[in-house]
Design a protein around this motif. Sequence first.
Motif, PDB file in Angstrom:
ATOM      1  N   VAL A   1      69.948  33.011  57.437  1.00  0.00           N
ATOM      2  CA  VAL A   1      70.817  33.794  58.323  1.00  0.00           C
ATOM      3  C   VAL A   1      71.990  32.944  58.788  1.00  0.00           C
ATOM      4  O   VAL A   1      73.141  33.389  58.808  1.00  0.00           O
ATOM      5  CB  VAL A   1      70.017  34.323  59.528  1.00  0.00           C
ATOM      6  N   LYS A   2      71.686  31.690  59.127  1.00  0.00           N
ATOM      7  CA  LYS A   2      72.738  30.791  59.610  1.00  0.00           C
ATOM      8  C   LYS A   2      73.795  30.562  58.537  1.00  0.00           C
ATOM      9  O   LYS A   2      75.008  30.580  58.813  1.00  0.00           O
ATOM     10  CB  LYS A   2      72.101  29.466  60.030  1.00  0.00           C
ATOM     11  N   ALA A   3      73.344  30.368  57.296  1.00  0.00           N
ATOM     12  CA  ALA A   3      74.278  30.130  56.194  1.00  0.00           C
ATOM     13  C   ALA A   3      75.159  31.347  55.954  1.00  0.00           C
ATOM     14  O   ALA A   3      76.374  31.233  55.747  1.00  0.00           O
ATOM     15  CB  ALA A   3      73.509  29.771  54.925  1.00  0.00           C
ATOM     16  N   LEU A   4      74.557  32.536  55.989  1.00  0.00           N
ATOM     17  CA  LEU A   4      75.328  33.769  55.792  1.00  0.00           C
ATOM     18  C   LEU A   4      76.330  33.956  56.927  1.00  0.00           C
ATOM     19  O   LEU A   4      77.468  34.387  56.711  1.00  0.00           O
ATOM     20  CB  LEU A   4      74.380  34.971  55.713  1.00  0.00           C
ATOM     21  N   PHE A   5      75.901  33.634  58.142  1.00  0.00           N
ATOM     22  CA  PHE A   5      76.785  33.773  59.303  1.00  0.00           C
ATOM     23  C   PHE A   5      77.994  32.842  59.172  1.00  0.00           C
ATOM     24  O   PHE A   5      79.138  33.248  59.394  1.00  0.00           O
ATOM     25  CB  PHE A   5      75.998  33.456  60.572  1.00  0.00           C
ATOM     26  N   LYS A   6      77.730  31.588  58.798  1.00  0.00           N
ATOM     27  CA  LYS A   6      78.827  30.616  58.659  1.00  0.00           C
ATOM     28  C   LYS A   6      79.795  31.018  57.554  1.00  0.00           C
ATOM     29  O   LYS A   6      80.994  30.748  57.632  1.00  0.00           O
ATOM     30  CB  LYS A   6      78.252  29.232  58.364  1.00  0.00           C
ATOM     31  N   ALA A   7      79.264  31.690  56.521  1.00  0.00           N
ATOM     32  CA  ALA A   7      80.110  32.125  55.406  1.00  0.00           C
ATOM     33  C   ALA A   7      80.856  33.420  55.713  1.00  0.00           C
ATOM     34  O   ALA A   7      81.614  33.913  54.868  1.00  0.00           O
ATOM     35  CB  ALA A   7      79.258  32.307  54.151  1.00  0.00           C
ATOM     36  N   GLY A   8      80.652  33.952  56.911  1.00  0.00           N
ATOM     37  CA  GLY A   8      81.321  35.199  57.275  1.00  0.00           C
ATOM     38  C   GLY A   8      80.717  36.431  56.642  1.00  0.00           C
ATOM     39  O   GLY A   8      81.304  37.517  56.699  1.00  0.00           O
ATOM     40  N   GLN A   9      79.520  36.308  56.057  1.00  0.00           N
ATOM     41  CA  GLN A   9      78.846  37.452  55.428  1.00  0.00           C
ATOM     42  C   GLN A   9      77.952  38.116  56.478  1.00  0.00           C
ATOM     43  O   GLN A   9      76.725  38.056  56.426  1.00  0.00           O
ATOM     44  CB  GLN A   9      78.037  36.980  54.219  1.00  0.00           C
ATOM     45  N   TYR A  10      78.611  38.778  57.434  1.00  0.00           N
ATOM     46  CA  TYR A  10      77.899  39.278  58.611  1.00  0.00           C
ATOM     47  C   TYR A  10      76.944  40.432  58.267  1.00  0.00           C
ATOM     48  O   TYR A  10      75.851  40.524  58.819  1.00  0.00           O
ATOM     49  CB  TYR A  10      78.894  39.708  59.683  1.00  0.00           C
ATOM     50  N   SER A  11      77.356  41.303  57.370  1.00  0.00           N
ATOM     51  CA  SER A  11      76.495  42.422  56.993  1.00  0.00           C
ATOM     52  C   SER A  11      75.215  41.908  56.333  1.00  0.00           C
ATOM     53  O   SER A  11      74.111  42.385  56.633  1.00  0.00           O
ATOM     54  CB  SER A  11      77.234  43.366  56.049  1.00  0.00           C
ATOM     55  N   GLU A  12      75.349  40.924  55.428  1.00  0.00           N
ATOM     56  CA  GLU A  12      74.181  40.354  54.754  1.00  0.00           C
ATOM     57  C   GLU A  12      73.293  39.615  55.753  1.00  0.00           C
ATOM     58  O   GLU A  12      72.061  39.680  55.673  1.00  0.00           O
ATOM     59  CB  GLU A  12      74.618  39.396  53.643  1.00  0.00           C
ATOM     60  N   ALA A  13      73.910  38.917  56.708  1.00  0.00           N
ATOM     61  CA  ALA A  13      73.127  38.210  57.729  1.00  0.00           C
ATOM     62  C   ALA A  13      72.364  39.204  58.605  1.00  0.00           C
ATOM     63  O   ALA A  13      71.192  38.989  58.948  1.00  0.00           O
ATOM     64  CB  ALA A  13      74.049  37.352  58.595  1.00  0.00           C
ATOM     65  N   HIS A  14      73.025  40.298  58.949  1.00  0.00           N
ATOM     66  CA  HIS A  14      72.390  41.332  59.765  1.00  0.00           C
ATOM     67  C   HIS A  14      71.200  41.937  59.025  1.00  0.00           C
ATOM     68  O   HIS A  14      70.107  42.124  59.601  1.00  0.00           O
ATOM     69  CB  HIS A  14      73.423  42.414  60.101  1.00  0.00           C
ATOM     70  N   HIS A  15      71.377  42.214  57.743  1.00  0.00           N
ATOM     71  CA  HIS A  15      70.283  42.744  56.926  1.00  0.00           C
ATOM     72  C   HIS A  15      69.114  41.773  56.891  1.00  0.00           C
ATOM     73  O   HIS A  15      67.940  42.175  57.002  1.00  0.00           O
ATOM     74  CB  HIS A  15      70.784  43.029  55.505  1.00  0.00           C
ATOM     75  N   ALA A  16      69.395  40.478  56.753  1.00  0.00           N
ATOM     76  CA  ALA A  16      68.335  39.470  56.716  1.00  0.00           C
ATOM     77  C   ALA A  16      67.591  39.400  58.041  1.00  0.00           C
ATOM     78  O   ALA A  16      66.363  39.250  58.077  1.00  0.00           O
ATOM     79  CB  ALA A  16      68.925  38.109  56.372  1.00  0.00           C
ATOM     80  N   VAL A  17      68.318  39.510  59.156  1.00  0.00           N
ATOM     81  CA  VAL A  17      67.672  39.511  60.476  1.00  0.00           C
ATOM     82  C   VAL A  17      66.704  40.680  60.599  1.00  0.00           C
ATOM     83  O   VAL A  17      65.560  40.529  61.054  1.00  0.00           O
ATOM     84  CB  VAL A  17      68.733  39.561  61.600  1.00  0.00           C
ATOM     85  N   LEU A  18      67.144  41.870  60.186  1.00  0.00           N
ATOM     86  CA  LEU A  18      66.285  43.052  60.303  1.00  0.00           C
ATOM     87  C   LEU A  18      65.087  42.960  59.370  1.00  0.00           C
ATOM     88  O   LEU A  18      63.975  43.380  59.734  1.00  0.00           O
ATOM     89  CB  LEU A  18      67.088  44.324  60.013  1.00  0.00           C
ATOM     90  N   GLU A  19      65.290  42.417  58.160  1.00  0.00           N
ATOM     91  CA  GLU A  19      64.162  42.244  57.237  1.00  0.00           C
ATOM     92  C   GLU A  19      63.109  41.337  57.844  1.00  0.00           C
ATOM     93  O   GLU A  19      61.905  41.615  57.765  1.00  0.00           O
ATOM     94  CB  GLU A  19      64.663  41.663  55.909  1.00  0.00           C
ATOM     95  N   GLN A  20      63.544  40.244  58.451  1.00  0.00           N
ATOM     96  CA  GLN A  20      62.578  39.338  59.071  1.00  0.00           C
ATOM     97  C   GLN A  20      61.916  39.963  60.296  1.00  0.00           C
ATOM     98  O   GLN A  20      60.724  39.752  60.549  1.00  0.00           O
ATOM     99  CB  GLN A  20      63.274  38.025  59.462  1.00  0.00           C
ATOM    100  N   ALA A  21      62.684  40.740  61.051  1.00  0.00           N
ATOM    101  CA  ALA A  21      62.135  41.379  62.250  1.00  0.00           C
ATOM    102  C   ALA A  21      61.016  42.358  61.904  1.00  0.00           C
ATOM    103  O   ALA A  21      60.150  42.637  62.746  1.00  0.00           O
ATOM    104  CB  ALA A  21      63.240  42.100  63.021  1.00  0.00           C
TER     105      ALA A  21
END
Length: 614
Positions: free
Chosen positions: A2-22
């Motif tokens: 999630v951190k890597a996606l966030f730093k890369a500006g891939q916010y939608s992908e990071a958000h999807h990863a957060v929800l998958e883990q949740a």
Amino acid sequence: AVKALFKAGQYSEAHHAVLEQARIVRDYPAFASLCRWRQRLADKAPGLASARTVRMALLGGASTEMLQAPLELALEAAGFGCEMYRSAYNTFASEMLDASSATVAFQPEVAVVVTTPANMPRWPEPGDSRDAVQQVVEEVCQYWLSLCAQLHQHTQCEIILNNFHPLPTRPLGNLGAKLPWEANNFLRRLNLMLGDRAPAYVHINDVEGLAAHYGVTQWFDPRYWFHARQPVSFQCLVPYAVNTARIVGALFGSTAKCLVLDLDNTIWGGVVGDDGLEGIAIGEGDAVGEAFKVFQEYVLRLKQRGVLLAVCSKNEEENALAPFLKHPEMVLKREDFVSFKANWKPKPDNLRDIAGELNIGINALVFVDDNPVEREHVRQRLPEVKVVELSNDPADYPRLLDETGWFESTALSAEDHQRTRQYKENTQREKLRESATDYAGYLASLEQKAVIRPFEDLHLDRITQLINKSNQFNLTTLRLSRSQCEDLMHDSEVLTAYVRVKDRFGDNGLISVFFARHERDELHIEEWLMSCRVLKRGVENLLFNYVVEKARAQGVTSIHGVYRPTPKNGLVREHYKTLGFNLVDTDQDGATRWCLDVESYKPFDVSIELVEDY
């Protein structure tokens, strides 16, 4: 990740990863970290929020501050955004009773009432007789349900109310089990009565069951209660939040519809094609066989409450069918399944076929397979499918499926108990349609009868269920709670209608819902939906004949409708056009608005007999 996606500006992908883990994480520190990432993403990219937002009030006889973020994340993982009002500590009674309270002013769709045994207004006295204890149970039950009734009267919201976990100590030891006034005996009686007497708008959050599952000393930690009035330990806070979110999700239609099962080493031990019918493990006298039999019994109970069952197995069909037809210990029978795919196609392809046959979305499928490679293949190809992660021990299977909560429900209708039969009867109708020489003759041969009536208490659970689950024949995909449906039923400015249909193959049950609001001499359609089981059989035309007749009787000169496109409702894009409406305009989101001149409407001919009842 999630951190890597966030730093890369891939916010939608990071958000999807957060929800998958949740959806899978239950450890509090890890879940709290996901909550923080969710907030960072919301600040950075607010457009990522869920389309459907629930207005929720969080009320507590305990501190609820630590619950807010986990509950919001659990709701978002279930597909819902949340606009939350959280009341101050231990103000729940005044918030529920006072018509001018902040909770009432907020007008929530759902109120979550977080209580513990510490909030009990009264306990039995030592030495009280069974009758005296029962009187206290009656009074305390009435206390909680009266609070709920007042809040519901003020807001018409759905209410999620805790029942009560046992106390972690037993001053009377084992003798307490014989004494009606003992505290835990009192709580058991109270929990039973709350479940028995809760009205339709009150949904019990089964804290007693959760505490039994995790162990009461794990569930409740007195240190956190004394220091922060925390109703549940940090160890169990995430399961509590997730359980609460599941109830909210079920209220608004997120419940799965179909359980798809592999066969070999999933519902019996061994590989029937290699081991033969005699070589598979199922039934009494063998530890592994007994575990698989218990799993089948659990699956059968799901089917009996309305969950559809299907098979998706890499197998020769003859081998796959043999245990169902010939093995005496099989609990599940071939007739329990609405679809049976035993072949060598990739499982994602079979899952698509199953969803297509049943006219349900891919996201309505829950897939159970012992093979981790097959599970991963489905996850990669069909991420919408809900995949149960199994262990290597079949004794775990019922618990692991149960813990997903994907079949959570807040009510059961008559249609739920008959769902498998209804889908099988629909298969017979399809076979008749395929053999018919002309479609009009096919419709006539069905000998259809229909009942159309305004909303009624008797069918309100099914009406609510249909509103929250129908996606394809649904012009606006508006989602409503049972209380909101009840409001419509009593609103003199709203024309409501439901349709029940039967034919020579059986009763389809309640399959269509309609409501529209009067505005002077106009009628504005707010919701129109129908089960896909009865598509293209004339039900929509029969219903609209009824609507126009009622509209004319009330002086309506024009009827207005809107179609709001979604990824799933494209089949009704031209619905209003086929009924004779004229297109008025199209907005930037693709929504279309339509108008019909009532005077010019000519009723449709339909092969359905309209009856008072059947």
